[in-house]
Design a protein around this motif. Structure first.
Motif: not given
Length: 381
Positions: A140-152
């Protein structure tokens, strides 16, 4: 009750039949309808109760029924946080097995291995991400993961994440998730910090509790050996002469202790491997595979490393060091006697550990029989 009665999709039922699942465990029976209804869930459940399927099956169903909006790579729609690499990989195996007839993707990202393949897999997109907090924070710190669509969101083994010092990472990760989401929270014990976390994260949750936190499995035959600290190794080697100890997990308090016990057993021609956080992912996986296929008879583990070790038929659990938290004792011995099998739990107790023994007996409301006849009796002052 059957899985059909839980209103699961035909594709999931087909996968369960293929994996030889016959009927749901109590936690699956209670949790699956709650999760399918879209409610937050707090599950108080120990290892071996079937909780992975309790959250994975409804997640697979919900995600398959509502495809992601828009085109392009698949967004991460479910995040499963878990404390150890072993547990993350085990959950991934289960999710893949249950979802084998659905067109959903799942991926595990864990520390202790190269980041590159995980980066590439994230780039391809995944519906379900299973992660250990440390590696996820790195990415996440390297901006390699996007969690803005997590529903569960699933927090699995929350008490262990607390023990391992991951709780601040967990809070930082949760801060990056959408405010509106379904949260499923599982913990084997309920320390005050976990109660606080439950209150801050869950909205009107359903509570599912199977085997109350301090109940020991009735089928497990428990005994304790009073032994002086320097004689514990000798006693362990003596016990391992018994062929009825087909496979055993020996619990030590420290990583250093685990290595020392494994070396002592190997010197006595008892095939053993230590498994703990300082070992590389490959070394841990190899030790586990050797244990499962019978090459290694004894796995020596710390509590943290043992979370997520899923072994169907374990004949013995041996507490080389008694834990100072009674619930940990319950958790440890629950690794034998699983799925209706009987099991044996043996504990060594040195003088300093006598208060721990008293606390354990108070918690389980049972006196553990003391084995009097052995070659290393405690020298009482």
């Amino acid at each position: 009750m059957t899985f059909e009665q839980l209103a699961l999709k035909p594709e999931l039922l087909k996968a369960l039949r293929k994996e030889n699942y016959s009927q749901p465990t109590p936690i699956q029976e209670q949790a699956i309808p709650v999760v399918l209804a879209g409610r937050d869930l707090f599950g108080c459940a120990q290892t071996g109760t079937g909780k992975t399927a309790a959250f994975s099956l409804p997640i697979l169903q919900l995600l398959s029924e509502r495809p992601p909006a828009g085109k392009g790579k698949r967004p991460i729609r479910s995040l499963i946080l878990t404390p150890t690499r072993e547990l993350a990989l085990q959950i991934l195996d289960n999710v893949k097995a249950y979802g084998q007839f659905l067109s959903l993707r799942s991926l595990a990202i864990v520390g202790g291995v190269s980041q590159k393949p995980q980066e590439e897999a994230l780039e391809r997109g995944t519906d379900i991400l299973i992660a250990t907090p440390g590696r996820l924070m790195d990415l996440m710190n390297q901006k390699l993961v996007d969690l803005t669509s997590v529903e569960i969101l699933v927090l699995d083994e929350a008490d262990r994440m607390l023990d391992m010092g991951f709780i601040h990472d967990v809070k930082r990760i949760i801060a990056k998730l959408p405010a509106r989401k379904q949260t499923l929270f599982f913990s084997a014990t309920m320390p005050p910090e976990i109660s606080k976390l439950v209150q801050s994260l869950l909205t009107n949750p359903a509570k599912v509790e199977v085997t109350p936190a301090a109940t020991t499995v009735e089928r497990i035959e428990q005994s304790v050996y009073l032994v002086d600290k320097p004689n514990k190794m000798g006693l362990l080697i003596h016990l391992m002469k018994d062929p009825s100890i087909v496979s055993a997990i020996v619990f030590t308090r420290t990583k250093h202790g685990a290595d020392r016990v494994a070396r002592g057993l190997n010197r006595a021609n008892v095939p053993a491997q230590a498994i703990h956080g300082d070992k590389s992912q490959n070394a841990r996986q190899n030790a586990l595979n050797q244990f499962k296929n019978g090459t290694v008879r004894v796995l020596v583990a710390t509590d943290i490393a043992a979370r997520g070790i899923d072994i169907e038929e374990l004949s013995h659990v041996i507490n080389y060091n008694l834990p100072n938290v009674p619930e940990t004792y319950v958790h440890r011995i629950g690794r034998t006697g699983r799925a209706g099998q009987s099991g044996v739990a043996i504990s060594f107790c040195e003088t300093e550990e006598l208060p721990y023994l008293k606390d354990i007996e108070k918690t389980i409301k049972k006196t553990i029989p003391v084995v009097q006849d052995h070659p290393y009796p405690m020298v009482l002052a």
